[in-house]
Design a protein around this motif. Sequence first.
Motif, short mmCIF file in Angstrom:
data_model
loop_
_atom_site.label_atom_id
_atom_site.label_comp_id
_atom_site.label_asym_id
_atom_site.label_seq_id
_atom_site.Cartn_x
_atom_site.Cartn_y
_atom_site.Cartn_z
N ARG A 1 13.36 6.09 -5.12
CA ARG A 1 12.92 6.07 -6.51
C ARG A 1 11.45 5.67 -6.66
O ARG A 1 10.91 4.91 -5.86
N ILE A 2 10.83 6.22 -7.70
CA ILE A 2 9.45 5.91 -8.08
C ILE A 2 9.48 5.36 -9.50
O ILE A 2 10.21 5.88 -10.35
N ASP A 3 8.71 4.31 -9.78
CA ASP A 3 8.74 3.75 -11.13
C ASP A 3 7.84 4.53 -12.08
O ASP A 3 7.19 5.51 -11.69
N GLU A 4 7.79 4.10 -13.34
CA GLU A 4 7.06 4.83 -14.37
C GLU A 4 5.55 4.82 -14.14
O GLU A 4 4.81 5.65 -14.71
N ASN A 5 5.07 3.93 -13.26
CA ASN A 5 3.64 3.87 -12.95
C ASN A 5 3.29 4.62 -11.67
O ASN A 5 2.15 4.56 -11.20
N GLY A 6 4.29 5.30 -11.11
CA GLY A 6 4.04 6.08 -9.90
C GLY A 6 4.14 5.28 -8.61
O GLY A 6 3.82 5.79 -7.54
N GLN B 1 0.81 -1.21 0.00
CA GLN B 1 0.00 0.00 0.00
C GLN B 1 0.85 1.27 0.00
O GLN B 1 0.51 2.26 -0.63
N LEU B 2 1.98 1.21 0.70
CA LEU B 2 2.91 2.34 0.64
C LEU B 2 3.38 2.56 -0.79
O LEU B 2 3.41 3.70 -1.29
N SER B 3 3.77 1.48 -1.47
CA SER B 3 4.23 1.58 -2.85
C SER B 3 3.15 2.17 -3.75
O SER B 3 3.44 3.02 -4.61
N ASN B 4 1.91 1.74 -3.55
CA ASN B 4 0.80 2.27 -4.37
C ASN B 4 0.62 3.77 -4.19
O ASN B 4 0.16 4.47 -5.09
N PHE B 5 0.99 4.29 -3.01
CA PHE B 5 0.91 5.73 -2.76
C PHE B 5 2.18 6.46 -3.19
O PHE B 5 2.32 7.65 -2.93
N GLY B 6 3.12 5.75 -3.82
CA GLY B 6 4.35 6.38 -4.28
C GLY B 6 5.36 6.59 -3.17
O GLY B 6 6.25 7.45 -3.28
N ILE B 7 5.26 5.80 -2.10
CA ILE B 7 6.18 5.92 -0.97
C ILE B 7 7.19 4.78 -1.02
O ILE B 7 6.80 3.61 -0.92
N PRO B 8 8.47 5.06 -1.17
CA PRO B 8 9.49 3.99 -1.22
C PRO B 8 9.64 3.29 0.13
O PRO B 8 9.36 3.87 1.19
N VAL B 9 10.11 2.05 0.07
CA VAL B 9 10.27 1.22 1.26
C VAL B 9 11.67 0.62 1.24
O VAL B 9 12.20 0.25 0.19
N LEU B 10 12.29 0.52 2.43
CA LEU B 10 13.50 -0.27 2.61
C LEU B 10 13.18 -1.37 3.60
O LEU B 10 12.82 -1.10 4.74
N MET B 11 13.29 -2.62 3.16
CA MET B 11 13.01 -3.77 4.02
C MET B 11 14.30 -4.52 4.28
O MET B 11 14.93 -5.02 3.34
N PHE C 1 4.98 -5.48 -7.60
CA PHE C 1 5.50 -4.17 -7.21
C PHE C 1 6.98 -4.06 -7.61
O PHE C 1 7.69 -5.06 -7.68
N PRO C 2 7.43 -2.82 -7.91
CA PRO C 2 8.82 -2.63 -8.32
C PRO C 2 9.78 -2.91 -7.17
O PRO C 2 9.59 -2.40 -6.06
#
Length: 506
Positions: A235-240, A70-80, A116-117
């Motif tokens: 980074r954000i991918d081409e789909n946001g 869900q973070l990714s869908n909002f354009g928020i990068p994640v480090l796991m 997800f990217p």
Amino acid sequence: MSRKEDFIQHITAGYNCKGESITLGGAILDGEALTDAHVKVPLKTLNRHGLIAGATGTGKTKTIQVFSEQLSNFGIPVLMMDIKGDFSGIAKEGEEKPFITERHAKINIPYTTASFPVELLTLSEQNGVRLRATISEFGPVLFSRILNLNDTQAGVVSVIFKYCDDNKMPLLDLKDIKKVINYITEEGKDEIEEHYGKISTSTTGTILRKIIELEQQGADLFFGEMSFDVEDLMRIDENGKGYINILRLTDIQDKPKLFSTFMLSLLAEIYQQMPEKGDSDQPELIIFIDEAHLIFNEASKTLLEQIETIVKLIRSKGVGIYFITQNPMDIPSGVLAQLGLKIQHALRAFTANDRKAIKQTADNYPTSDYYKTDEVLTSLGIGEALVTALNEKGIPTPLAATMMRAPMSRMDILTESEIQEINNKSKLVKKYSELIDRESAYEMLNKKIAVVEEEINKQEQKQESQKQQNQGPSTASVVGKSVLKVLTNATFIRGAFGVLTKMFKK
């Protein structure tokens, strides 16, 4: 109004979000998942950090997966930081199965599959984006704390950094700092004593032993160039969609010092590099730290203080840190107090100590008219959790036993061929694959020593020639110190906690 209706109103009011939010699942009352009581977390409070805890096999990884999607869908990068290696499936689309359809029908949340990217990062020799940092970027304070040095030893490390600064000698990797330590106790002893004061060989010996201990845990792979740029985590991918950066740590579970070293350097550098955000509608980056007890169990008192300080300050940069562990008691109280979101999966009570830990855990959650918290903690099913968060005003939400939604991506790990496919397409793998070993303190001191030795040889030859010609005594005894000329003075600019601004960024 019935108890059930009263509870739904209670949850709906507590978890109501006017702005964008993440939906974790549906609230549970008396064993029943309710379709009209969704548990949501506002994006604007996610930089207030959090905890995801629970016994093995209770669903922590899937919760992180749902959160990250869900973070990714909002354009928020994640480090796991993935220690167990079971998170990589998020790169591939999931599959809707009957148990998923049934679960989502109970909580009245639509289910769709998605991928997800992903970037796969590594601190070791595993395939992926190599993460490195230089010794100079750590600075003397942080480097000393990682080595758990006392004040006297830390003072000597500061002298070492100052000497290298003054002589424009970059400290890039462990062989650089080991060479400097050997030099200041042997060939350069007089030079150091004249300009910086006397240094005890027993102190430098202790520092060297601690560096070797760190080296044996694989830190020689971490320290060096090119340094990882924290901007590449954003980074954000081409789909946001925000990139999900998975740091693969399966091969360093028995190397906690290396793990702590990396984590602290990364957090300190993120703090330095990122601008102040103040209050914003969503975070800039979310970091999940799996098996967090590995950090805290091995940390010295000063290291724990450093972690607590960074956790307090970094949220102002729009960064949220989420600790994942089996028992919340693994987290020091000073850090635990900073965590706004708590997701507690089931705990198991096999011994008296287990029951005591469950009682302590229950005391860390808000009281509730609808739950006996210590009893609920042992009765939660797989994929269920107690949740308390902060609402948009920063006020703790009611305690809610929650049936968590299922991940949209694959709930399994990637195959080796799929991992290779991701790495082959990665621009960052290419960017950081080259190991750079430019001239630094190690090479410069070797040259310096060679110059001294050459000059001494010349003086000895001259002395022998003078002796033969009866021209009086030689002056060879005064050579050593005079030959060592100081290079151009320079001062490295260090930011918060001794972290060096990237000097040699290309």
